[in-house]
Design a protein around this motif. Structure first.
Motif, PDB file in Angstrom:
ATOM      1  N   GLU A   1      37.903  25.060  41.427  1.00 27.75           N
ATOM      2  CA  GLU A   1      37.569  26.079  41.226  1.00 27.75           C
ATOM      3  C   GLU A   1      37.690  27.597  41.936  1.00 27.75           C
ATOM      4  O   GLU A   1      38.002  27.803  41.264  1.00 27.75           O
ATOM      5  CB  GLU A   1      36.171  25.997  42.035  1.00 27.75           C
ATOM      6  N   ILE A   2      38.600  27.120  42.986  1.00 30.22           N
ATOM      7  CA  ILE A   2      39.658  28.194  43.136  1.00 30.22           C
ATOM      8  C   ILE A   2      40.696  28.064  42.342  1.00 30.22           C
ATOM      9  O   ILE A   2      41.252  29.874  42.851  1.00 30.22           O
ATOM     10  CB  ILE A   2      39.693  27.371  44.708  1.00 30.22           C
ATOM     11  N   ALA A   3      41.142  26.897  41.756  1.00 27.18           N
ATOM     12  CA  ALA A   3      42.325  27.181  41.778  1.00 27.18           C
ATOM     13  C   ALA A   3      42.380  28.040  39.961  1.00 27.18           C
ATOM     14  O   ALA A   3      42.838  28.899  39.416  1.00 27.18           O
ATOM     15  CB  ALA A   3      42.945  26.184  40.035  1.00 27.18           C
ATOM     16  N   VAL A   4      40.443  27.728  38.983  1.00 24.46           N
ATOM     17  CA  VAL A   4      40.859  28.565  38.078  1.00 24.46           C
ATOM     18  C   VAL A   4      39.978  30.470  38.541  1.00 24.46           C
ATOM     19  O   VAL A   4      40.465  31.332  37.284  1.00 24.46           O
ATOM     20  CB  VAL A   4      38.949  27.619  37.835  1.00 24.46           C
TER      21      VAL A   4
ATOM     22  N   ILE B   1      42.744  28.751  29.423  1.00 24.06           N
ATOM     23  CA  ILE B   1      42.941  27.958  30.337  1.00 24.06           C
ATOM     24  C   ILE B   1      42.754  26.487  30.121  1.00 24.06           C
ATOM     25  O   ILE B   1      41.283  25.876  29.303  1.00 24.06           O
ATOM     26  CB  ILE B   1      42.540  28.458  31.885  1.00 24.06           C
ATOM     27  N   GLU B   2      43.547  25.440  30.143  1.00 19.21           N
ATOM     28  CA  GLU B   2      43.052  24.039  29.673  1.00 19.21           C
ATOM     29  C   GLU B   2      43.597  23.328  31.964  1.00 19.21           C
ATOM     30  O   GLU B   2      43.830  24.094  32.596  1.00 19.21           O
ATOM     31  CB  GLU B   2      43.617  23.447  29.230  1.00 19.21           C
ATOM     32  N   MET B   3      42.741  22.528  31.673  1.00 10.95           N
ATOM     33  CA  MET B   3      42.482  20.858  32.739  1.00 10.95           C
ATOM     34  C   MET B   3      43.944  19.776  32.533  1.00 10.95           C
ATOM     35  O   MET B   3      43.506  19.533  31.138  1.00 10.95           O
ATOM     36  CB  MET B   3      41.948  20.751  33.389  1.00 10.95           C
ATOM     37  N   LEU B   4      44.644  19.892  32.965  1.00  5.99           N
ATOM     38  CA  LEU B   4      45.557  17.765  32.849  1.00  5.99           C
ATOM     39  C   LEU B   4      45.245  17.234  33.682  1.00  5.99           C
ATOM     40  O   LEU B   4      45.014  17.304  34.886  1.00  5.99           O
ATOM     41  CB  LEU B   4      47.393  18.298  32.995  1.00  5.99           C
ATOM     42  N   SER B   5      44.073  16.174  33.360  1.00  4.45           N
ATOM     43  CA  SER B   5      43.391  15.326  34.364  1.00  4.45           C
ATOM     44  C   SER B   5      44.482  14.046  34.401  1.00  4.45           C
ATOM     45  O   SER B   5      45.072  14.048  32.869  1.00  4.45           O
ATOM     46  CB  SER B   5      41.970  15.655  33.375  1.00  4.45           C
ATOM     47  N   LEU B   6      43.810  13.235  34.250  1.00  9.33           N
ATOM     48  CA  LEU B   6      44.561  11.655  34.222  1.00  9.33           C
ATOM     49  C   LEU B   6      43.387  10.687  33.792  1.00  9.33           C
ATOM     50  O   LEU B   6      42.338  10.908  33.607  1.00  9.33           O
ATOM     51  CB  LEU B   6      44.798  11.419  35.649  1.00  9.33           C
ATOM     52  N   GLY B   7      43.691  10.352  32.024  1.00 10.41           N
ATOM     53  CA  GLY B   7      43.180   9.010  31.844  1.00 10.41           C
ATOM     54  C   GLY B   7      42.463   7.835  32.944  1.00 10.41           C
ATOM     55  O   GLY B   7      43.322   7.794  33.817  1.00 10.41           O
TER      56      GLY B   7
ATOM     57  N   GLY C   1      32.987  31.820  34.528  1.00 11.44           N
ATOM     58  CA  GLY C   1      33.384  32.184  34.095  1.00 11.44           C
ATOM     59  C   GLY C   1      33.388  33.026  32.560  1.00 11.44           C
ATOM     60  O   GLY C   1      33.938  33.596  32.528  1.00 11.44           O
ATOM     61  N   GLY C   2      32.492  32.244  32.400  1.00 16.64           N
ATOM     62  CA  GLY C   2      32.391  32.552  30.639  1.00 16.64           C
ATOM     63  C   GLY C   2      33.077  32.065  29.646  1.00 16.64           C
ATOM     64  O   GLY C   2      32.835  33.311  28.572  1.00 16.64           O
ATOM     65  N   LEU C   3      34.044  31.055  30.135  1.00 15.82           N
ATOM     66  CA  LEU C   3      34.929  31.112  29.057  1.00 15.82           C
ATOM     67  C   LEU C   3      34.408  29.390  28.249  1.00 15.82           C
ATOM     68  O   LEU C   3      35.320  28.556  27.783  1.00 15.82           O
ATOM     69  CB  LEU C   3      36.009  30.414  30.121  1.00 15.82           C
ATOM     70  N   GLY C   4      32.788  29.877  28.465  1.00 14.16           N
ATOM     71  CA  GLY C   4      32.374  28.439  26.923  1.00 14.16           C
ATOM     72  C   GLY C   4      31.997  27.238  28.161  1.00 14.16           C
ATOM     73  O   GLY C   4      31.673  26.827  29.298  1.00 14.16           O
ATOM     74  N   SER C   5      30.805  26.174  27.137  1.00 12.29           N
ATOM     75  CA  SER C   5      30.220  25.478  27.951  1.00 12.29           C
ATOM     76  C   SER C   5      30.984  24.374  28.144  1.00 12.29           C
ATOM     77  O   SER C   5      30.555  22.965  28.747  1.00 12.29           O
ATOM     78  CB  SER C   5      29.091  25.315  27.115  1.00 12.29           C
ATOM     79  N   SER C   6      31.685  24.005  27.027  1.00  7.79           N
ATOM     80  CA  SER C   6      33.125  22.450  27.331  1.00  7.79           C
ATOM     81  C   SER C   6      34.295  22.766  26.760  1.00  7.79           C
ATOM     82  O   SER C   6      35.134  22.908  25.924  1.00  7.79           O
ATOM     83  CB  SER C   6      32.847  21.680  25.938  1.00  7.79           C
ATOM     84  N   PRO C   7      34.801  23.916  28.277  1.00 12.57           N
ATOM     85  CA  PRO C   7      36.440  23.400  28.859  1.00 12.57           C
ATOM     86  C   PRO C   7      36.991  22.210  27.661  1.00 12.57           C
ATOM     87  O   PRO C   7      36.963  21.677  28.833  1.00 12.57           O
ATOM     88  CB  PRO C   7      36.219  24.309  29.495  1.00 12.57           C
TER      89      PRO C   7
END
Length: 352
Positions: free
Chosen positions: A177-180, A191-197, A221-227
């Motif tokens: 959350e702090i990062a976003v 904004i996207e997240m790169l995560s691990l498989g 932040g109002g950026l959609g329900s499925s970022p």
């Protein structure tokens, strides 16, 4: 010959804990308390016993200790030695163990359940007094089975319902959350997240917690329900191939939050190679605030979960378990952002 020379054993004499107690003028129990760093030992007593240990060059027999039920050795199991976050955890473990006369023995797995299980069993067979497991992949019920045999503290393992063992974690959801929030404050909206498989153990892993925090902050932040969360394969070279495709996308986001510095630093390297400017073309925030992230040529903004403190807290919790505590503890550290050039240069925060 002086009295001190008479008291000091000859080269072939075996120095025992009783020898140390006699030399220090205290009981064997008092020496044991000092060596265990037990609560309530006075500075004067500690100094007398420590001086005797040094003078006599006393080296406890770990085999004998094991037979008596205490070896003063703890096992530290690391899943992925490549992660630059781990040396800080180990440093924290050693800082606590230093004055306690416990020693750490480190085992390294490679995220394979069979090898991880085998290493834990070996540490139990070697009569270690307790285990610190860093990011284990085993299900909670298996860890609980081992915890019946030996005290266990799991670091980077989110299972607040566990009763047989302790957990020590950063507030990983809050870290994401702090990062976003930092990206939003700088004006980034794409904004996207790169995560691990996903792999075995994902349900209790830090990766899943960071994904949860990312989604929640984006929704707030109002950026959609499925970022968007892009998954990176676990093994190289597919790992790098996916990052190259990410950087080459025509719809590439303006900002990315990486689940770990381990991949964020690789992403920065590939971006430089491919001519993608950071942060002008792509802002990047990692997680762990590793020593590499702070290097001038890297300059990676990162979430700091203080690996050293996690190691310290985990070690104190384990010693408490070894000393007889039975109630489980689930301890959380609050992370923070360390802002660097990969987020924004010179404090600029225009619309992106």
């Amino acid at each position: 010959m002086s009295i001190e020379e008479k008291q000091k054993p000859q080269r072939n004499d075996r120095v025992t804990i009783r020898t140390v107690a006699t030399h220090a003028g205290v009981s064997v129990a008092a020496v044991s308390k000092v060596m265990r760093n037990a609560y309530g030992v006075s500075d004067a007593l500690r100094a007398r016993v420590t001086d005797a240990i040094e003078t006599l060059a006393y080296r406890p027999s770990r085999a004998a200790r094991g037979l008596r039920g205490r070896s003063f050795t703890i096992g530290v199991l690391l899943i992925d030695i490549r992660n630059p976050f781990l040396p800080e955890v180990i440093a924290g473990v050693n800082e606590v163990l230093g004055p306690s006369h416990y020693q750490a023995m480190i085992g390294v797995s490679d995220a394979r359940v069979q090898l991880e299980t085998s290493l834990i069993e070996s540490m139990i067979d070697y009569k270690m007094d307790g285990l610190i497991l860093v990011a284990p992949r085993l299900p909670s019920e298996i860890l609980a089975t081992f915890a019946v045999q030996i005290p266990i503290v799991a670091v980077g393992y989110h299972d607040a319902s566990a009763t047989a063992f302790d957990t020590v974690n950063a507030e990983d959801q809050r870290g994401a959350e702090i990062a976003v929030e930092a990206l939003l404050a700088c004006g980034y909206r794409d904004i996207e997240m790169l995560s691990l498989g996903e792999r075995q153990g994902h349900a209790v892993s830090v990766v899943r917690q960071r994904e949860i925090g990312f989604r929640r902050a984006m929704q707030r932040g109002g950026l959609g329900s499925s970022p968007t969360i892009s998954k990176i394969p676990i093994a190289s070279p597919k790992r790098e191939e996916v990052m190259r495709k990410f950087l080459s996308r025509k719809d590439r986001p303006r900002a990315v939050f990486c689940w770990s510095d381990l991949d964020a630093i690789t992403l920065l390297s590939l971006a430089m190679e491919m001519g993608v400017r950071v942060p002008e073309d792509l802002a990047v925030i990692g997680y762990d605030n590793s020593s590499t992230a702070a290097l001038g040529l890297v300059n990676l903004a990162s979430i700091d979960q203080s690996g050293r403190e996690l190691g310290q807290v985990a070690t104190r919790a384990l010693i408490s378990r070894i000393e007889g505590r039975t109630a489980s503890e689930h301890i959380f550290q609050i992370p923070s952002l360390v802002s660097r050039n990969s987020l924004t240069r010179f404090g600029n925060s225009t619309d992106r």
